[in-house]
Design a protein around this motif. Structure first.
Motif, PDB file in Angstrom:
ATOM      1  N   GLY A  57       0.856  -1.178   0.000  1.00  0.00           N
ATOM      2  CA  GLY A  57       0.000   0.000   0.000  1.00  0.00           C
ATOM      3  C   GLY A  57       0.891   1.226   0.000  1.00  0.00           C
ATOM      4  N   LEU A  58       0.500   2.226  -0.749  1.00  0.00           N
ATOM      5  CA  LEU A  58       1.249   3.480  -0.819  1.00  0.00           C
ATOM      6  C   LEU A  58       0.268   4.609  -0.494  1.00  0.00           C
ATOM      7  CD1 LEU A  58       2.868   2.745  -4.295  1.00  0.00           C
ATOM      8  CD2 LEU A  58       4.053   2.600  -2.097  1.00  0.00           C
ATOM      9  N   ASN A  59       0.635   5.504   0.393  1.00  0.00           N
ATOM     10  CA  ASN A  59      -0.281   6.617   0.670  1.00  0.00           C
ATOM     11  C   ASN A  59       0.478   7.888   0.979  1.00  0.00           C
ATOM     12  OD1 ASN A  59      -0.310   7.467   3.640  1.00  0.00           O
ATOM     13  ND2 ASN A  59      -0.389   5.240   3.808  1.00  0.00           N
ATOM     14  N   THR A  60      -0.222   9.007   0.765  1.00  0.00           N
ATOM     15  CA  THR A  60       0.329  10.329   1.071  1.00  0.00           C
ATOM     16  C   THR A  60      -0.503  11.011   2.162  1.00  0.00           C
ATOM     17  OG1 THR A  60      -0.969  11.360  -0.707  1.00  0.00           O
ATOM     18  CG2 THR A  60       1.266  10.660  -1.263  1.00  0.00           C
ATOM     19  N   TRP A  61      -1.271  10.237   2.933  1.00  0.00           N
ATOM     20  CA  TRP A  61      -2.179  10.811   3.924  1.00  0.00           C
ATOM     21  C   TRP A  61      -1.472  11.731   4.911  1.00  0.00           C
ATOM     22  CZ3 TRP A  61      -4.043   5.186   4.663  1.00  0.00           C
ATOM     23  CH2 TRP A  61      -4.916   4.839   3.633  1.00  0.00           C
ATOM     24  N   TYR A  62      -0.289  11.377   5.364  1.00  0.00           N
ATOM     25  CA  TYR A  62       0.449  12.199   6.323  1.00  0.00           C
ATOM     26  C   TYR A  62       1.792  12.663   5.772  1.00  0.00           C
ATOM     27  CZ  TYR A  62      -2.840   9.852   9.427  1.00  0.00           C
ATOM     28  OH  TYR A  62      -3.982   9.342   9.988  1.00  0.00           O
ATOM     29  N   SER A  63       2.062  12.354   4.512  1.00  0.00           N
ATOM     30  CA  SER A  63       3.425  12.546   4.023  1.00  0.00           C
ATOM     31  C   SER A  63       3.519  13.251   2.667  1.00  0.00           C
ATOM     32  CB  SER A  63       4.107  11.173   3.915  1.00  0.00           C
ATOM     33  OG  SER A  63       3.306  10.298   3.123  1.00  0.00           O
ATOM     34  N   LYS A  64       2.422  13.788   2.148  1.00  0.00           N
ATOM     35  CA  LYS A  64       2.455  14.419   0.834  1.00  0.00           C
ATOM     36  C   LYS A  64       3.512  15.523   0.786  1.00  0.00           C
ATOM     37  CE  LYS A  64      -0.570  15.551  -2.820  1.00  0.00           C
ATOM     38  NZ  LYS A  64      -1.881  15.140  -3.219  1.00  0.00           N
ATOM     39  N   ASN A  65       4.410  15.395  -0.196  1.00  0.00           N
ATOM     40  CA  ASN A  65       5.503  16.356  -0.426  1.00  0.00           C
ATOM     41  C   ASN A  65       6.480  16.466   0.748  1.00  0.00           C
ATOM     42  OD1 ASN A  65       4.469  17.016  -3.020  1.00  0.00           O
ATOM     43  ND2 ASN A  65       2.987  18.390  -2.045  1.00  0.00           N
ATOM     44  N   ALA A  66       6.463  15.509   1.639  1.00  0.00           N
ATOM     45  CA  ALA A  66       7.351  15.538   2.809  1.00  0.00           C
ATOM     46  C   ALA A  66       8.735  15.009   2.431  1.00  0.00           C
ATOM     47  CB  ALA A  66       6.764  14.693   3.930  1.00  0.00           C
ATOM     48  N   PRO A  67       9.755  15.404   3.187  1.00  0.00           N
ATOM     49  CA  PRO A  67      11.097  14.856   2.955  1.00  0.00           C
ATOM     50  C   PRO A  67      11.160  13.415   3.479  1.00  0.00           C
ATOM     51  CG  PRO A  67      11.121  16.264   4.885  1.00  0.00           C
ATOM     52  CD  PRO A  67       9.738  16.384   4.280  1.00  0.00           C
ATOM     53  N   PRO A  68      12.166  12.652   3.044  1.00  0.00           N
ATOM     54  CA  PRO A  68      12.344  11.298   3.582  1.00  0.00           C
ATOM     55  C   PRO A  68      12.594  11.331   5.086  1.00  0.00           C
ATOM     56  CG  PRO A  68      13.751  11.655   1.662  1.00  0.00           C
ATOM     57  CD  PRO A  68      13.162  12.990   2.034  1.00  0.00           C
ATOM     58  N   ALA A  69      12.237  10.244   5.756  1.00  0.00           N
ATOM     59  CA  ALA A  69      12.551  10.123   7.183  1.00  0.00           C
ATOM     60  C   ALA A  69      14.063  10.100   7.354  1.00  0.00           C
ATOM     61  CB  ALA A  69      11.935   8.837   7.736  1.00  0.00           C
ATOM     62  N   PRO A  70      14.560  10.622   8.451  1.00  0.00           N
ATOM     63  CA  PRO A  70      16.010  10.580   8.683  1.00  0.00           C
ATOM     64  C   PRO A  70      16.526   9.143   8.709  1.00  0.00           C
ATOM     65  CG  PRO A  70      14.910  11.995  10.289  1.00  0.00           C
ATOM     66  CD  PRO A  70      13.836  11.265   9.549  1.00  0.00           C
ATOM     67  N   ALA A  71      17.671   8.923   8.119  1.00  0.00           N
ATOM     68  CA  ALA A  71      18.253   7.577   8.075  1.00  0.00           C
ATOM     69  C   ALA A  71      18.571   7.058   9.471  1.00  0.00           C
ATOM     70  CB  ALA A  71      19.511   7.580   7.206  1.00  0.00           C
ATOM     71  N   ARG A  72      18.994   7.930  10.356  1.00  0.00           N
ATOM     72  CA  ARG A  72      19.380   7.507  11.705  1.00  0.00           C
ATOM     73  C   ARG A  72      18.234   7.754  12.668  1.00  0.00           C
ATOM     74  NH1 ARG A  72      23.712   5.049  12.605  1.00  0.00           N
ATOM     75  NH2 ARG A  72      23.873   5.844  14.703  1.00  0.00           N
ATOM     76  N   SER A  73      17.105   7.075  12.404  1.00  0.00           N
ATOM     77  CA  SER A  73      15.954   7.170  13.289  1.00  0.00           C
ATOM     78  C   SER A  73      15.250   5.819  13.326  1.00  0.00           C
ATOM     79  CB  SER A  73      14.986   8.262  12.806  1.00  0.00           C
ATOM     80  OG  SER A  73      14.452   7.918  11.542  1.00  0.00           O
TER      81      SER A  73
END
Length: 161
Positions: A57-73
């Motif tokens: 599943g792919l969604n943009t509900w909370y992430s539309k146009n957002a940057p990638p999550a930090p790698a060290r998280s």
């Protein structure tokens, strides 16, 4: 009594937050070959292999146009996509090579061979095939001996030549 999950239990699907749905569909469907099963409005899509209701599943509900999550998280390390055969993995790898899509690693784990890459949102993706169970290396006590050795990418590519 200790509970043990049933032997035939599987992980059915993964649902990913993405920044751009069309960009993600281009990666997962056009490059990796998944099929679009359905959309849920303009902000979510469900894709699969073989007509299953959805593997991803792919969604943009909370992430539309957002940057990638930090790698060290904390979070998802990678989604692993299991191919039926080494030949199938070879074809997938050839598609990546021909598209000049960057990989982040390639390993022989004894039980499996794997290609690692990131999707457009920097979510980790593992493309792999499992060797037959009777070929899995074992430790002297009979437990599985997994390791990480370099994967012979040229040999893998030759399978799909």
């Amino acid at each position: 009594m200790t509970y043990t999950i049933p032997d035939n239990t599987r992980i059915g699907h993964v649902h990913l937050k993405v920044a751009d749905l069309e960009r993600s569909l281009a990666f997962y469907c056009d490059l990796l070959g998944f099929t679009l099963i359905t959309t849920y409005g303009k902000d979510a899509a469900f894709i699969s292999a073989g007509g299953y209701h959805h593997h991803i599943g792919l969604n943009t509900w909370y992430s539309k146009n957002a940057p990638p999550a930090p790698a060290r998280s904390a979070g998802l390390f990678h989604t692993a996509i299991l191919y039926p055969t080494r030949q199938d993995l070879s074809v997938a790898f050839r598609r990546l090579v021909e598209a000049k899509y960057p990989i982040t690693g390639a390993s022989d784990h004894g039980v499996s061979e794997a290609i690692y890459l990131n999707d457009p949102d920097q979510n980790g993706v593992e493309l792999y095939w499992d060797r037959p169970r009777e070929e899995w290396p074992q430790k002297p006590d009979g437990s599985i001996e997994m390791y990480t050795h370099p994967l012979d990418l040229e040999a893998l590519l030759r399978l799909s030549a």
